[in-house]
Design a protein around this motif. Structure first.
Motif, PDB file in Angstrom:
ATOM      1  N   LYS A 167      36.881  25.819  54.402  1.00  0.00           N
ATOM      2  CA  LYS A 167      36.562  25.653  52.975  1.00  0.00           C
ATOM      3  C   LYS A 167      35.808  24.338  52.710  1.00  0.00           C
ATOM      4  O   LYS A 167      35.008  24.261  51.793  1.00  0.00           O
ATOM      5  CB  LYS A 167      37.839  25.760  52.128  1.00  0.00           C
ATOM      6  CG  LYS A 167      38.440  27.189  52.115  1.00  0.00           C
ATOM      7  CD  LYS A 167      37.488  28.223  51.502  1.00  0.00           C
ATOM      8  CE  LYS A 167      38.121  29.608  51.389  1.00  0.00           C
ATOM      9  NZ  LYS A 167      37.215  30.611  50.786  1.00  0.00           N
ATOM     10  N   TYR A 202      41.815  26.603  58.078  1.00  0.00           N
ATOM     11  CA  TYR A 202      41.412  27.104  56.749  1.00  0.00           C
ATOM     12  C   TYR A 202      40.719  25.996  55.957  1.00  0.00           C
ATOM     13  O   TYR A 202      39.660  26.226  55.362  1.00  0.00           O
ATOM     14  CB  TYR A 202      42.648  27.619  55.992  1.00  0.00           C
ATOM     15  CG  TYR A 202      42.326  28.180  54.625  1.00  0.00           C
ATOM     16  CD1 TYR A 202      41.544  29.325  54.494  1.00  0.00           C
ATOM     17  CD2 TYR A 202      42.799  27.560  53.460  1.00  0.00           C
ATOM     18  CE1 TYR A 202      41.237  29.836  53.233  1.00  0.00           C
ATOM     19  CE2 TYR A 202      42.507  28.074  52.207  1.00  0.00           C
ATOM     20  CZ  TYR A 202      41.731  29.214  52.103  1.00  0.00           C
ATOM     21  OH  TYR A 202      41.428  29.721  50.851  1.00  0.00           O
ATOM     22  N   GLY A 219      35.269  28.869  47.001  1.00  0.00           N
ATOM     23  CA  GLY A 219      35.834  27.874  47.903  1.00  0.00           C
ATOM     24  C   GLY A 219      37.333  27.809  47.669  1.00  0.00           C
ATOM     25  O   GLY A 219      37.994  28.838  47.504  1.00  0.00           O
ATOM     26  N   TYR A 227      40.036  34.478  54.220  1.00  0.00           N
ATOM     27  CA  TYR A 227      41.482  34.555  54.469  1.00  0.00           C
ATOM     28  C   TYR A 227      41.946  33.390  55.319  1.00  0.00           C
ATOM     29  O   TYR A 227      41.149  32.623  55.858  1.00  0.00           O
ATOM     30  CB  TYR A 227      41.837  35.881  55.157  1.00  0.00           C
ATOM     31  CG  TYR A 227      41.327  36.016  56.574  1.00  0.00           C
ATOM     32  CD1 TYR A 227      42.073  35.559  57.645  1.00  0.00           C
ATOM     33  CD2 TYR A 227      40.088  36.595  56.830  1.00  0.00           C
ATOM     34  CE1 TYR A 227      41.602  35.678  58.948  1.00  0.00           C
ATOM     35  CE2 TYR A 227      39.609  36.715  58.125  1.00  0.00           C
ATOM     36  CZ  TYR A 227      40.376  36.253  59.181  1.00  0.00           C
ATOM     37  OH  TYR A 227      39.900  36.362  60.468  1.00  0.00           O
ATOM     38  N   PHE A 247      46.629  37.235  49.533  1.00  0.00           N
ATOM     39  CA  PHE A 247      46.298  36.073  50.367  1.00  0.00           C
ATOM     40  C   PHE A 247      47.481  35.596  51.217  1.00  0.00           C
ATOM     41  O   PHE A 247      47.352  35.429  52.432  1.00  0.00           O
ATOM     42  CB  PHE A 247      45.814  34.965  49.422  1.00  0.00           C
ATOM     43  CG  PHE A 247      45.339  33.709  50.082  1.00  0.00           C
ATOM     44  CD1 PHE A 247      44.075  33.634  50.649  1.00  0.00           C
ATOM     45  CD2 PHE A 247      46.145  32.571  50.102  1.00  0.00           C
ATOM     46  CE1 PHE A 247      43.627  32.451  51.232  1.00  0.00           C
ATOM     47  CE2 PHE A 247      45.699  31.390  50.677  1.00  0.00           C
ATOM     48  CZ  PHE A 247      44.438  31.333  51.244  1.00  0.00           C
ATOM     49  N   ALA A 250      34.925  36.995  50.066  1.00  0.00           N
ATOM     50  CA  ALA A 250      35.729  37.414  51.220  1.00  0.00           C
ATOM     51  C   ALA A 250      36.217  36.193  51.987  1.00  0.00           C
ATOM     52  O   ALA A 250      35.431  35.278  52.267  1.00  0.00           O
ATOM     53  CB  ALA A 250      34.905  38.310  52.139  1.00  0.00           C
ATOM     54  N   LEU A 291      32.131  45.278  48.216  1.00  0.00           N
ATOM     55  CA  LEU A 291      32.048  45.170  49.680  1.00  0.00           C
ATOM     56  C   LEU A 291      33.359  44.641  50.277  1.00  0.00           C
ATOM     57  O   LEU A 291      33.918  43.662  49.787  1.00  0.00           O
ATOM     58  CB  LEU A 291      30.877  44.245  50.001  1.00  0.00           C
ATOM     59  CG  LEU A 291      30.437  44.103  51.445  1.00  0.00           C
ATOM     60  CD1 LEU A 291      28.950  43.787  51.503  1.00  0.00           C
ATOM     61  CD2 LEU A 291      31.224  43.024  52.136  1.00  0.00           C
ATOM     62  N   ALA A 292      33.848  45.302  51.312  1.00  0.00           N
ATOM     63  CA  ALA A 292      35.026  44.844  52.077  1.00  0.00           C
ATOM     64  C   ALA A 292      35.184  45.771  53.281  1.00  0.00           C
ATOM     65  O   ALA A 292      34.378  46.692  53.474  1.00  0.00           O
ATOM     66  CB  ALA A 292      36.290  44.846  51.225  1.00  0.00           C
ATOM     67  N   GLY A 311      42.817  41.405  45.138  1.00  0.00           N
ATOM     68  CA  GLY A 311      42.906  40.062  44.593  1.00  0.00           C
ATOM     69  C   GLY A 311      41.778  39.659  43.664  1.00  0.00           C
ATOM     70  O   GLY A 311      41.396  40.390  42.742  1.00  0.00           O
ATOM     71  N   GLY A 348      38.558  39.283  44.120  1.00  0.00           N
ATOM     72  CA  GLY A 348      37.343  40.111  44.172  1.00  0.00           C
ATOM     73  C   GLY A 348      37.488  41.382  43.357  1.00  0.00           C
ATOM     74  O   GLY A 348      36.572  41.770  42.599  1.00  0.00           O
ATOM     75  N   THR A 396      47.866  36.782  45.182  1.00  0.00           N
ATOM     76  CA  THR A 396      47.088  37.966  45.573  1.00  0.00           C
ATOM     77  C   THR A 396      47.679  38.443  46.897  1.00  0.00           C
ATOM     78  O   THR A 396      48.810  38.094  47.213  1.00  0.00           O
ATOM     79  CB  THR A 396      45.602  37.576  45.785  1.00  0.00           C
ATOM     80  OG1 THR A 396      45.560  36.553  46.793  1.00  0.00           O
ATOM     81  CG2 THR A 396      44.945  37.049  44.516  1.00  0.00           C
ATOM     82  N   ALA A 404      43.262  26.845  43.129  1.00  0.00           N
ATOM     83  CA  ALA A 404      44.487  26.436  43.831  1.00  0.00           C
ATOM     84  C   ALA A 404      45.290  27.716  44.091  1.00  0.00           C
ATOM     85  O   ALA A 404      44.726  28.714  44.519  1.00  0.00           O
ATOM     86  CB  ALA A 404      45.238  25.422  42.985  1.00  0.00           C
ATOM     87  N   MET A 405      46.573  27.712  43.757  1.00  0.00           N
ATOM     88  CA  MET A 405      47.458  28.821  44.131  1.00  0.00           C
ATOM     89  C   MET A 405      47.240  30.083  43.278  1.00  0.00           C
ATOM     90  O   MET A 405      47.468  30.051  42.075  1.00  0.00           O
ATOM     91  CB  MET A 405      48.886  28.316  43.913  1.00  0.00           C
ATOM     92  CG  MET A 405      49.946  28.956  44.722  1.00  0.00           C
ATOM     93  SD  MET A 405      51.534  28.295  44.164  1.00  0.00           S
ATOM     94  CE  MET A 405      51.552  26.687  44.929  1.00  0.00           C
TER      95      MET A 405
END
Ligand code: NAP
Length: 270
Positions: free
Chosen positions: A173, A169, A155, A106, A206, A104, A41-42, A22, A24, A204, A200-201
């Motif tokens: 945020k 969620y 954010g 979710y 997500f 990072a 990083l992940a 996505g 990142g 990905t 916003a939307m």
């Protein structure tokens, strides 16, 4: 690349959390194209290696001599001990980081308060909030010592507009927004810049994560409108990073053209 002053990013080292997909991943590739080095990083090592290859290809295509070092770092940001041991995983030539992108994060599910699994609450806070704070604490120390640095926190519009089915969620945020705003004020007497990007939307992985792998449920989120892409947000992140040192993009809210609120969107009938 004409939007950016790429010369300001040449040879810089960027650490991106959540770089395996996505926003990142797209951001990593764009920094690679701009002549920066990237620490990716992940948790998913295979996915990070694919992004590393995409970065190598983008850098090669750019023809730039600067940058070109890309290192995957398998790390779970919800694991404080792992964050404390981060430097042991960073190659010695990439230890001076210039830009931290805390991306990072979710969401799982749309359950209402009372029906939310405690492990889901803990996981989202541990990643979206506590992991972001731990990473930031580590890097603020470094950035103060080196008298430079840029922290870019991802954010969400969920950080200022709470919606039904998003209590946890949104709470995470809102916390990112409060933490980032306080930090920007605390660092006002330093050269360290602090940016919050609030998308916003964005289409990905997500929504796939939110709906636990249910492809149809994930797709329905974007039905009848053109959502943002990871690339769209990556362009804003790299643009903010490429401003002159005396310019701090404090925050940016980015909507698809046909969305104007968490639950306000125009969709063409399907
Ligand atoms: N998509 C949207 O509509 C949207 C809107 C506003 C804000 N955002 C925010 O944008 C950020 C990126 O999301 P995205 O849309 O790009 O979703 P995505 O494609 O699902 O990417 C999320 C990334 O976070 C990583 N991640 C998740 N938990 C992690 C952990 N504990 N430790 C390390 N890495 C972790 C994932 O990698 P691994 O699974 O490999 O660890 C993945 O690389 C998130 O903070 C999200 O809240 C997204």
């Amino acid at each position: 690349m004409s939007l950016f002053n790429a010369s300001r990013l040449l040879g810089k080292t960027v650490l991106i959390t959540g770089a395996s997909s996505g926003i990142g991943a797209a951001t990593a590739v764009l920094f690679a194209k701009a002549g920066s080095n990237v620490l990716l990083l992940a948790r998913r090592e295979d996915a990070l290696k694919e992004v590393q290859q995409a970065c190598i290809a983008a850098h090669k295509e750019s023809g730039l001599k600067e940058g070109g070092n890309f290192a995957p770092i398998q790390l779970d940001v919800s694991d404080r001990a792992a964050i404390a041991g981060l430097w042991s995983k960073v190659p010695s030539n990439l230890r001076k980081v210039d830009i931290l992108v805390n991306n990072a994060g979710y969401v799982i599910g749309r359950e209402h308060v009372g029906d939310i699994d405690e492990s889901v609450v803990d996981g989202m806070f541990a990643t979206n909030v506590l992991g972001l704070i731990a990473m930031t604490q580590l890097f603020v120390k470094e950035f103060k010592a080196q008298k430079s640095g840029h922290i870019i926190n991802i954010g969400s519009i969920a950080g200022f507009e709470a919606y039904v089915g998003g209590s946890i969620y949104c709470a995470t945020k809102f916390a990112v927004n409060a933490f980032t705003t306080s930090m920007r004020k605390e660092l006002v007497d330093t050269p360290i810049r602090v940016t919050e990007i609030q998308p916003a939307m964005v289409e990905t992985e997500f929504s796939l994560v939110r709906f636990k792998g249910d492809v149809n449920a994930a797709k329905s989120v974007y039905a009848g409108l053109q959502p943002l892409t990871g690339q769209d947000i990556a362009e804003e992140i790299v643009w903010a990073a490429s401003r002159p040192p005396h310019v701090n993009i404090a925050s940016e809210v980015i909507f698809p053209t046909n969305q104007a609120g968490a639950t306000i969107a125009y969709r063409t009938p399907q």
